[in-house]
Motif scaffolding. Structure first.
Motif, short mmCIF file in Angstrom:
data_model
loop_
_atom_site.label_atom_id
_atom_site.label_comp_id
_atom_site.label_asym_id
_atom_site.label_seq_id
_atom_site.Cartn_x
_atom_site.Cartn_y
_atom_site.Cartn_z
N VAL A 1 31.60 -0.58 -25.97
CA VAL A 1 30.58 0.39 -25.57
C VAL A 1 29.78 -0.13 -24.37
CG1 VAL A 1 28.47 1.58 -26.30
CG2 VAL A 1 30.45 1.52 -27.81
N ALA A 2 29.44 -1.40 -24.39
CA ALA A 2 28.72 -1.98 -23.25
C ALA A 2 29.58 -1.90 -21.98
CB ALA A 2 28.34 -3.43 -23.55
N ASN A 3 30.87 -2.14 -22.13
CA ASN A 3 31.79 -2.06 -21.00
C ASN A 3 31.88 -0.62 -20.48
OD1 ASN A 3 33.76 -3.10 -19.16
ND2 ASN A 3 35.39 -2.39 -20.51
N GLU A 4 31.97 0.35 -21.38
CA GLU A 4 32.01 1.74 -20.96
C GLU A 4 30.71 2.14 -20.26
OE1 GLU A 4 33.19 4.22 -24.27
OE2 GLU A 4 35.29 4.03 -23.67
N GLN A 5 29.59 1.64 -20.76
CA GLN A 5 28.32 1.93 -20.09
C GLN A 5 28.31 1.33 -18.69
OE1 GLN A 5 25.57 0.42 -23.03
NE2 GLN A 5 25.43 2.40 -24.06
N ARG A 6 28.83 0.12 -18.54
CA ARG A 6 28.93 -0.53 -17.23
C ARG A 6 29.79 0.30 -16.29
NH1 ARG A 6 32.75 -3.49 -14.63
NH2 ARG A 6 34.13 -3.46 -16.45
N LEU A 7 30.92 0.76 -16.79
CA LEU A 7 31.84 1.54 -15.96
C LEU A 7 31.24 2.89 -15.58
CD1 LEU A 7 35.11 0.69 -17.91
CD2 LEU A 7 34.50 -0.11 -15.60
N LEU A 8 30.59 3.53 -16.51
CA LEU A 8 29.99 4.84 -16.24
C LEU A 8 28.78 4.72 -15.32
CD1 LEU A 8 30.59 7.74 -16.84
CD2 LEU A 8 29.12 7.58 -18.84
N ALA A 9 28.17 3.56 -15.26
CA ALA A 9 27.03 3.36 -14.36
C ALA A 9 27.44 3.53 -12.89
CB ALA A 9 26.41 1.98 -14.58
N MET A 10 28.74 3.51 -12.61
CA MET A 10 29.23 3.74 -11.25
C MET A 10 29.10 5.20 -10.85
SD MET A 10 32.67 1.44 -11.40
CE MET A 10 32.63 -0.21 -12.10
N VAL A 11 28.86 6.07 -11.83
CA VAL A 11 28.66 7.50 -11.57
C VAL A 11 27.16 7.75 -11.60
CG1 VAL A 11 29.08 9.84 -12.45
CG2 VAL A 11 30.85 8.08 -12.69
N PRO A 12 26.62 8.44 -10.60
CA PRO A 12 25.18 8.72 -10.63
C PRO A 12 24.78 9.38 -11.95
CG PRO A 12 26.12 9.37 -8.52
CD PRO A 12 27.27 9.01 -9.42
N SER A 13 23.67 8.93 -12.53
CA SER A 13 23.24 9.43 -13.83
C SER A 13 23.05 10.95 -13.81
CB SER A 13 21.97 8.73 -14.30
OG SER A 13 20.93 8.91 -13.37
N SER A 14 22.65 11.49 -12.67
CA SER A 14 22.44 12.93 -12.56
C SER A 14 23.75 13.72 -12.63
CB SER A 14 21.72 13.26 -11.25
OG SER A 14 22.52 12.84 -10.15
N GLU A 15 24.88 13.06 -12.50
CA GLU A 15 26.18 13.74 -12.50
C GLU A 15 26.96 13.53 -13.79
OE1 GLU A 15 28.39 12.60 -9.02
OE2 GLU A 15 26.67 12.92 -7.71
N ARG A 16 26.52 12.63 -14.67
CA ARG A 16 27.31 12.26 -15.85
C ARG A 16 27.51 13.40 -16.83
NH1 ARG A 16 24.27 6.56 -16.61
NH2 ARG A 16 24.81 5.79 -14.53
N ALA A 17 26.47 14.15 -17.13
CA ALA A 17 26.60 15.25 -18.10
C ALA A 17 27.56 16.31 -17.58
CB ALA A 17 25.24 15.85 -18.42
N ALA A 18 27.47 16.63 -16.31
CA ALA A 18 28.37 17.63 -15.73
C ALA A 18 29.81 17.13 -15.73
CB ALA A 18 27.93 17.99 -14.31
N LEU A 19 29.99 15.86 -15.43
CA LEU A 19 31.33 15.27 -15.44
C LEU A 19 31.92 15.34 -16.85
CD1 LEU A 19 33.70 13.74 -14.15
CD2 LEU A 19 32.41 11.62 -14.56
N GLU A 20 31.13 14.95 -17.84
CA GLU A 20 31.61 14.99 -19.22
C GLU A 20 31.96 16.41 -19.65
OE1 GLU A 20 30.52 13.65 -23.77
OE2 GLU A 20 29.04 13.29 -22.20
N ALA A 21 31.11 17.37 -19.30
CA ALA A 21 31.37 18.77 -19.67
C ALA A 21 32.63 19.29 -19.00
CB ALA A 21 30.16 19.63 -19.30
N THR A 22 32.81 18.97 -17.74
CA THR A 22 34.01 19.41 -17.02
C THR A 22 35.26 18.82 -17.65
OG1 THR A 22 32.79 19.65 -14.94
CG2 THR A 22 35.18 19.36 -14.77
#
Length: 167
Positions: free
Chosen positions: A134-155
């Motif tokens: 989970v820490a690794n996934e958080q590190r990897l996802l931190a490369m995506v701007p936080s403002s875009e993460r929810a939209a990316l996940e929904a898409t």
């Protein structure tokens, strides 16, 4: 079209030059998703390896752990949960049992049925591996701007739902 100059952009440019009659725009999305999936898998597998696990071992142990106490399931349920064949599941279970991470016993009510359960050592290992995962996934996802993460996940969730509905 993106302003990012990456390998996929160069591939698209070459195809546009060679096949101007085709719209190669989808290569931008599909090609990047494919390359990203390969790169992410390498990053995820590195964490599993650090715990002495393969990707398949992690999947089986995680399925058992998230099933809740007493952390057990049938091989059939595990195969369905991890989307592999029963033969592939048997090999994974054999390996994990040999390492003392799971046990295999006869199920109640049907002598032919088996139940796979995490051992105390297996539970401790998957808990540590999952925390690092989970820490690794958080590190990897931190490369995506936080403002875009929810939209990316929904898409991605909506897109994946189309494929899973076909199964």
């Amino acid at each position: 079209m993106t302003d990012i100059e990456d390998q996929v952009t160069r591939i698209q440019q070459a195809w546009r030059r060679e096949r101007p009659d085709l719209d190669v725009t989808p290569i931008g999305t599909i090609g990047r998703l494919h390359r990203l999936a390969l790169a992410l898998t390498e990053e995820l597998v590195a964490v599993y390896r650090a715990h002495g696990l393969s990707e398949g071992d992690f999947d089986v142990m995680a399925a058992l752990r998230r099933s809740g106490d007493p952390y057990e399931a049938s091989p059939t349920d595990l195969a369905a949960s991890t989307m592999i064949t029963s033969g592939g599941m048997s090999k994974r279970i054999d390996r994990l049992e040999g390492a003392g991470l799971v046990t295999r016993r006869v199920g109640s009510g049907d002598a032919r049925g088996r139940v796979i359960a995490l051992t105390a050592e297996g539970k401790a290992l998957i808990d540590a591996a999952f925390a690092d995962h989970v820490a690794n996934e958080q590190r990897l996802l931190a490369m995506v701007p936080s403002s875009e993460r929810a939209a990316l996940e929904a898409t991605l969730a909506g897109w994946l739902a189309h494929f899973e509905a076909r199964d």
